[in-house]
Design an enzyme around this catalytic site. Structure first.
Site, PDB file in Angstrom:
ATOM      1  N   GLU A 188       0.790  -1.258  -0.057  1.00  0.00           N
ATOM      2  CA  GLU A 188      -0.032   0.077   0.182  1.00  0.00           C
ATOM      3  C   GLU A 188       0.876   1.311   0.078  1.00  0.00           C
ATOM      4  OE1 GLU A 188      -2.793  -0.497   3.165  1.00  0.00           O
ATOM      5  OE2 GLU A 188      -4.222  -1.589   1.958  1.00  0.00           O
ATOM      6  N   GLU A 387      -5.558  -8.312  -1.249  1.00  0.00           N
ATOM      7  CA  GLU A 387      -6.358  -8.029  -0.297  1.00  0.00           C
ATOM      8  C   GLU A 387      -7.653  -7.753  -0.302  1.00  0.00           C
ATOM      9  OE1 GLU A 387      -4.936  -5.298   3.120  1.00  0.00           O
ATOM     10  OE2 GLU A 387      -2.730  -5.927   2.561  1.00  0.00           O
TER      11      GLU A 387
HETATM   12  C1  BGP Z   1      -4.409  -3.116   4.947  1.00  0.00           C
HETATM   13  C2  BGP Z   1      -3.355  -3.573   5.253  1.00  0.00           C
HETATM   14  C3  BGP Z   1      -3.268  -4.823   6.082  1.00  0.00           C
HETATM   15  C4  BGP Z   1      -4.465  -4.903   6.807  1.00  0.00           C
HETATM   16  C5  BGP Z   1      -5.702  -4.498   6.152  1.00  0.00           C
HETATM   17  C6  BGP Z   1      -7.085  -4.342   7.114  1.00  0.00           C
HETATM   18  O1  BGP Z   1      -4.362  -1.646   4.770  1.00  0.00           O
HETATM   19  O2  BGP Z   1      -2.307  -3.984   4.138  1.00  0.00           O
HETATM   20  O3  BGP Z   1      -2.042  -4.813   6.757  1.00  0.00           O
HETATM   21  O4  BGP Z   1      -4.269  -4.948   8.020  1.00  0.00           O
HETATM   22  O5  BGP Z   1      -5.786  -3.283   5.720  1.00  0.00           O
HETATM   23  O6  BGP Z   1      -6.837  -3.121   8.040  1.00  0.00           O
HETATM   24  P1  BGP Z   1      -6.979  -3.412   9.546  1.00  0.00           P
HETATM   25  O7  BGP Z   1      -6.239  -4.193  10.080  1.00  0.00           O
HETATM   26  O8  BGP Z   1      -6.709  -1.948  10.143  1.00  0.00           O
HETATM   27  O9  BGP Z   1      -8.355  -3.698   9.657  1.00  0.00           O
END
Ligand code: BGP
Length: 489
Positions: A188, A387
């Site tokens: 990201e 993701e």
């Molecule tokens: C993205 C990241 C991840 C992950 C996901 C969910 O931004 O790449 O590392 O954690 O989001 O976010 P969160 O864990 O804050 O729910």
């Protein structure tokens, strides 16, 4: 030639390819634990404050005594990975996306020689995946840069970081050249464009703003160095193994205009440009015109040489990896109801057509198809959804079962739209790896309560629990999805 190949492959173009990479995604610091084992150094993630109840997380000056940091032991994947990979195999995973903790390989980040124990850990992990025919998909830097690089060099505001990152990348490319084919450089990378929310700039670039510092300028500088480091890594990787597929990884959140008022439309367009110019650097190998003008107009001094620009051109990525969770809606008339404390440039408003998760993330499956088309029109390279998923609080029933039909519903609707993007819109998609395929520590909150997994892990925010793994309803559902190549949703 291209046209010819396209014609020959026509049969495959409009459906998910046979070798489609179904799998799941995680990141080292969110599940491994063992934060001081095997000579691992301290990463920024290891010293971040807690972010429960929406409090912004910060990099602290080391570990505070008496505080509990869930990622220090996380879900103990460091010791339990064999059993976890077995569960992934049971679901039929074709790939597994994780990251290599930089601090396991170079504990402080600036050493010349790598830490053999760290290298060995990932050798074993990748061997275990390959044993079951699971392709590792590896992120080099996922919010876990060595803390020492922050304290000693000021994080990515320093050009020296390029060398340290390239050394790290070269080391792991060499070591795993016969085990890993799919790579991504920075997770990201574009989060930091949202620099007014400190969290993104801390995690991506290890920047702790100094008093009076022009943080916008620092962000542009850090992002520039990261883009150069990424481009160099792409070139080096291809030399080490021409078969490597090295991708970018951007957080894709499409921004819609709140109404058909041209002012809203322009504002949304500008917000899209603002959030995705790092994609231009990595995929097109060049800066967009508006940004160069913007930086000049604001007298932002960026250390950017002509040679750097050549490096960008020569190191464009093979594919575009991205995360997708939600969409945003933008108004030119001010945010009546602010969704997040966010860059005021974007003025986010709630989209009345969309439901939201418990964390306020607006659920928008069609936005995924829209986003894929937007990226394809701009970049024309293969995509990889690395993701996607729903963070929720799960309830364990007395008999131990977990009925997460809300998660199934979310994923099903997104897979439907993903398939339409491939089958109807002709987009080339390499794979799909839902986030947090096994419950892990949330990046945003640093806590365990926001769960994404198909596999439940018995551990709560207070570190209580047996760490026992159990299959949620979504586990059996996803297994069928993979088995049926996405036809049985
Ligand atoms: C993205 C990241 C991840 C992950 C996901 C969910 O931004 O790449 O590392 O954690 O989001 O976010 P969160 O864990 O804050 O729910």
């Amino acid at each position: 030639k291209c046209k010819e190949e396209y014609r020959l492959n026509r049969e495959n173009v409009y459906k998910l390819p046979q070798d489609f990479l179904w799998g799941g995604a995680v990141a080292a610091h969110q599940l491994e634990g063992g934060w001081r084992e095997g000579n691992k150094g301290i990463s920024v993630a290891d010293v971040m404050t807690n972010g429960a109840n929406g409090v912004e997380r910060k990099i602290t000056e080391g570990v505070v005594a008496g505080e509990y940091y869930p990622n220090h032991d996380a879900i103990d994947f460091y010791h339990q990975y064999k059993a976890d990979i077995k569960l992934f195999t049971e679901m039929g995973f074709k790939c597994f996306r994780t990251s290599i903790a930089w601090t396991r390989i170079f504990p402080k980040g600036d050493e010349k020689e790598p830490n053999e124990e760290g290298l060995k850990f990932y050798d074993d992990l990748f061997d275990e995946c390959l044993k079951y025919g699971i392709e590792p998909v590896i992120t080099l830097s996922h919010f876990e840069m060595p803390y020492h690089l922050v304290t000693e060099y000021g994080g990515w505001r320093n050009r020296k970081l390029i060398d340290y990152f390239v050394n790290f990348a070269t080391t792991v490319f060499e070591r795993y050249k016969d085990k890993v084919k799919y790579w991504m450089t920075f997770n990201e990378i574009n989060n930091q464009t949202d620099y007014k929310r400190g969290f993104s700039i801390f995690t991506n670039s290890g920047i702790i703003p100094k008093d009076g510092e022009n943080v916008e300028e620092t962000m542009f500088q850090a992002a520039h160095y990261e883009a150069i480091a990424s481009a160099l890594a792409v070139q080096i990787g291809h030399k080490i193994n021409p078969e490597f597929k090295i991708g970018a990884m951007i957080a894709m959140v499409p921004l819609y205009p709140a109404t058909s008022d041209p002012k809203d439309i322009l504002k949304a367009q500008r917000a899209m440009q603002w959030r995705y110019w790092l994609g231009d650097l990595q995929v097109l190998g060049k800066y967009p015109e508006w940004l160069l003008r913007y930086q000049a107009e604001h007298h932002l001094e960026i250390d950017r040489t002509l040679e750097d620009l050549d490096v960008l051109q020569a190191g464009t990525v093979d594919y575009l990896g991205f995360s997708y969770y939600m969409s945003f809606t933008v108004s030119a008339h001010g945010a009546a109801e602010t969704v997040f404390a966010y860059d005021e440039m974007e003025d986010l408003v709630r989209n009345e057509y969309l439901p939201a998760s418990d964390w306020g993330w607006q659920i928008d499956p069609e936005g995924l198809r829209y986003a894929m088309n937007w990226m394809n029109d701009r970049y024309h390279i293969p995509q990889f959804i690395v993701e996607n998923g729903l963070g929720a609080i799960d309830k364990v029933e007395e008999d131990g079962s977990i009925h997460d039909e809300y998660r199934i519903d979310y994923l099903k609707k997104h897979i439907e739209q993903m398939k339409l993007a491939v089958e109807k819109d002709g987009i080339e998609l390499m794979g799909y790896t839902p986030w947090g395929c096994i419950d892990l520590v949330s990046a945003g909150s640093g806590q365990m309560d926001k769960r994404y997994g198909f596999i439940y892990v018995d551990k709560n925010d207070k570190a209580e629990g047996t760490l026992k793994r159990s299959r949620k309803d979504s586990f059996y559902w996803y297994k069928k999805v993979i088995e049926s190549q996405g036809t049985q949703l």
